[in-house]
Scaffold this motif. Structure first.
Motif, short mmCIF file in Angstrom:
data_model
loop_
_atom_site.label_atom_id
_atom_site.label_comp_id
_atom_site.label_asym_id
_atom_site.label_seq_id
_atom_site.Cartn_x
_atom_site.Cartn_y
_atom_site.Cartn_z
N MET A 1 0.85 -1.19 0.00
CA MET A 1 0.00 0.00 0.00
C MET A 1 0.89 1.23 0.00
SD MET A 1 -2.66 1.30 2.92
CE MET A 1 -3.56 -0.23 2.99
N ASN A 2 0.55 2.20 -0.82
CA ASN A 2 1.35 3.42 -0.92
C ASN A 2 0.53 4.66 -0.61
OD1 ASN A 2 3.72 2.11 -1.91
ND2 ASN A 2 2.65 1.88 -3.85
N THR A 3 1.19 5.69 -0.10
CA THR A 3 0.61 7.02 -0.06
C THR A 3 1.54 7.92 -0.84
OG1 THR A 3 1.78 7.57 1.97
CG2 THR A 3 -0.44 6.68 2.20
N SER A 4 0.96 8.96 -1.46
CA SER A 4 1.71 9.73 -2.43
C SER A 4 2.31 8.74 -3.41
CB SER A 4 2.77 10.59 -1.73
OG SER A 4 3.39 11.45 -2.64
N SER A 5 3.58 8.87 -3.77
CA SER A 5 4.19 7.88 -4.66
C SER A 5 5.23 7.07 -3.90
CB SER A 5 4.84 8.61 -5.84
OG SER A 5 5.80 9.53 -5.36
N LYS A 6 5.18 7.15 -2.57
CA LYS A 6 6.19 6.50 -1.76
C LYS A 6 5.60 5.33 -0.99
CE LYS A 6 8.26 11.06 -1.08
NZ LYS A 6 8.63 12.09 -0.10
N LYS A 7 6.45 4.41 -0.60
CA LYS A 7 5.99 3.28 0.19
C LYS A 7 5.56 3.76 1.57
CE LYS A 7 7.27 -1.37 1.62
NZ LYS A 7 8.31 -2.41 1.62
N ILE A 8 4.44 3.20 2.03
CA ILE A 8 3.88 3.65 3.29
C ILE A 8 4.69 3.19 4.49
CG2 ILE A 8 2.38 1.65 3.56
CD1 ILE A 8 0.28 3.49 4.68
N LEU A 73 -11.31 -14.28 10.49
CA LEU A 73 -11.26 -15.53 11.24
C LEU A 73 -12.63 -16.20 11.34
CD1 LEU A 73 -8.83 -14.59 14.15
CD2 LEU A 73 -8.32 -15.76 11.99
N ASP A 74 -13.71 -15.42 11.17
CA ASP A 74 -15.06 -16.00 11.23
C ASP A 74 -15.41 -16.73 9.95
OD1 ASP A 74 -15.58 -15.09 13.82
OD2 ASP A 74 -16.28 -13.13 13.08
N THR A 75 -15.05 -16.14 8.80
CA THR A 75 -15.45 -16.72 7.52
C THR A 75 -14.30 -17.41 6.79
OG1 THR A 75 -14.98 -14.69 6.29
CG2 THR A 75 -17.18 -14.91 7.26
N GLY A 76 -13.06 -17.12 7.17
CA GLY A 76 -11.91 -17.66 6.47
C GLY A 76 -11.54 -16.91 5.20
N THR A 77 -12.29 -15.86 4.88
CA THR A 77 -12.02 -15.06 3.68
C THR A 77 -10.70 -14.31 3.83
OG1 THR A 77 -14.38 -14.76 3.26
CG2 THR A 77 -12.87 -13.22 2.18
N LYS A 78 -9.89 -14.36 2.78
CA LYS A 78 -8.61 -13.65 2.79
C LYS A 78 -8.64 -12.52 1.76
CE LYS A 78 -5.81 -17.65 4.18
NZ LYS A 78 -4.67 -18.52 3.83
N ARG A 79 -8.19 -11.35 2.19
CA ARG A 79 -8.11 -10.19 1.31
C ARG A 79 -6.66 -9.78 1.17
NH1 ARG A 79 -12.94 -9.85 4.02
NH2 ARG A 79 -14.76 -9.21 2.75
N VAL A 80 -6.20 -9.71 -0.07
CA VAL A 80 -4.81 -9.37 -0.35
C VAL A 80 -4.75 -7.91 -0.79
CG1 VAL A 80 -2.77 -9.92 -1.70
CG2 VAL A 80 -4.38 -11.75 -1.07
N LEU A 81 -3.93 -7.12 -0.11
CA LEU A 81 -3.83 -5.70 -0.40
C LEU A 81 -3.29 -5.43 -1.80
CD1 LEU A 81 -2.41 -4.42 3.00
CD2 LEU A 81 -4.57 -3.72 1.97
N ASN A 82 -3.85 -4.42 -2.43
CA ASN A 82 -3.37 -3.98 -3.73
C ASN A 82 -2.06 -3.22 -3.53
OD1 ASN A 82 -2.91 -2.82 -6.20
ND2 ASN A 82 -4.76 -1.56 -6.21
N PRO A 83 -0.93 -3.71 -4.04
CA PRO A 83 0.35 -3.04 -3.82
C PRO A 83 0.42 -1.65 -4.44
CG PRO A 83 0.57 -4.75 -5.49
CD PRO A 83 -0.79 -4.91 -4.88
N GLU A 84 -0.48 -1.35 -5.38
CA GLU A 84 -0.49 -0.05 -6.04
C GLU A 84 -1.43 0.94 -5.37
OE1 GLU A 84 1.70 0.59 -8.36
OE2 GLU A 84 2.38 -1.48 -8.12
N PHE A 85 -2.12 0.51 -4.31
CA PHE A 85 -3.08 1.40 -3.65
C PHE A 85 -2.36 2.62 -3.09
CE2 PHE A 85 -6.79 2.86 -1.65
CZ PHE A 85 -6.49 3.23 -0.35
N CYS A 86 -2.92 3.80 -3.37
CA CYS A 86 -2.29 5.05 -2.99
C CYS A 86 -3.33 5.99 -2.40
CB CYS A 86 -1.65 5.67 -4.24
SG CYS A 86 -0.88 7.27 -3.97
N MET A 87 -3.11 6.45 -1.16
CA MET A 87 -4.04 7.37 -0.51
C MET A 87 -3.27 8.57 0.04
SD MET A 87 -7.19 6.61 2.10
CE MET A 87 -6.23 5.76 3.35
N ASN A 88 -3.66 9.76 -0.40
CA ASN A 88 -2.99 10.99 0.00
C ASN A 88 -3.92 11.85 0.84
OD1 ASN A 88 -2.28 11.07 -3.44
ND2 ASN A 88 -0.87 10.28 -1.92
N ASP A 89 -3.34 12.74 1.64
CA ASP A 89 -4.12 13.70 2.41
C ASP A 89 -3.80 15.10 1.90
OD1 ASP A 89 -4.66 14.18 6.01
OD2 ASP A 89 -5.59 15.08 4.27
#
Length: 295
Positions: A1-8, A73-89
């Motif tokens: 996961m990234n913010t701006s263009s840098k690694k978080i 842990l309740d459902t066993g569902t796994k979510r893999v983060l998008n490595p390109e996700f970018c959130m800025n403030d």
């Protein structure tokens, strides 16, 4: 996961940046500390920073995962983060903001292919965002999770879905909703049919849309569960009901942005209102937050 263009950094989710640094495809958080004279219990100007702190806490759990995978842990569902996700403030808009400010902001972000996350701020912010979306992108649908409907929420030519409506609705707004064939599912209907039935209705709507902008009015939650809003909502939805509905539908949409409104933190010493807002954001942002979901 990234913010701006840098690694978080795992301890920091929202990193202040200049608009010149905006990254195409990113999500930008902007505070809108609007207070109106009509508020019975004022302090929504404090909402943006309260929601920011909650977002930091919720999203830090995702980014700190060593393998970038979150397992339910309740459902066993796994979510893999998008490595390109970018959130800025981008910081806050001035407290004297108006609808024109929102339209100009949305136009700028649209040119840069950036999805806005607006942190309110009074309920009017959600209506102004709706008008901005309708003006700039006729192919973008709007979902309001709110106990109220204003005339500026129900716009001709914009596919719109209301969830959690509760209490009296102005006659003009109700007529517009019906005349424009917009869908409205009240809090009472959700209590009766359950979250699965509501999710099925919403999913059928979402599958016909190219893009979706979400407006989450925190006062849609019953006041007994989230007191930090400027209005009282008796008979509203439980936080779990809303989050369950969002869990069932959000990955099926193309996220165009979100407005989180009506957080008045001084009335909720437990911080549950802003925490709900952050949790709801994590659901609607799912299409860009997660790389994949494994049952």
């Amino acid at each position: 996961m990234n913010t701006s263009s840098k690694k978080i950094e795992t301890s920091k989710v929202l990193v202040p940046i200049n608009t010149s640094e905006l990254t195409s495809g990113a999500v930008s958080v902007i505070g809108a500390p609007l207070v109106t004279k009509l508020e019975h219990r004022q302090s929504t100007s404090l909402g943006p920073n309260a929601i920011r702190r909650a977002i930091e806490e919720v999203f830090a759990l995702f980014s700190s995962s060593s393998n970038k995978t979150i397992e339910d842990l309740d459902t066993g569902t796994k979510r893999v983060l998008n490595p390109e996700f970018c959130m800025n403030d981008l910081g806050d808009l001035p407290s004297s903001l108006d609808k024109k400010s929102i339209v100009e902001l949305f136009a700028l972000l649209s040119e840069k292919n950036v999805a806005p996350v607006i942190l309110g701020g009074a309920r009017e912010i959600g209506s102004w965002c709706s008008e901005a979306v309708s003006e700039l992108d006729q192919d973008c649908a709007i979902v309001h999770i709110t106990p109220s409907i204003s005339a500026s929420d129900s716009l001709a030519g914009t596919a719109t879905f209301f969830i959690g409506v509760n209490g009296l609705i102005p006659a003009k707004a109700w007529r517009q909703t019906k005349n424009h064939n917009h869908t409205c599912v009240s809090a009472d209907q959700i209590h009766e049919m359950g979250t699965t039935g509501t999710s099925e209705l919403l999913l059928a709507f979402l599958k016909e849309q190219k893009r979706v902008f979400w407006h989450i009015d925190v006062s849609a939650v019953d006041t007994g569960h989230a007191a930090g809003t400027p209005t009282i909502n008796i008979g509203g939805l439980d936080p779990e009901q809303i989050l369950d509905i969002l869990d069932q539908v959000s990955v099926h949409t193309r996220f165009a942005g979100c407005a989180l409104t009506n957080v008045a933190p001084v009335f909720d010493k437990r911080g549950l209102s802003e925490y709900f807002a952050a949790e709801a954001l994590s659901r609607v942002i799912a299409p860009v937050l997660w790389d994949r979901v494994e049952p």
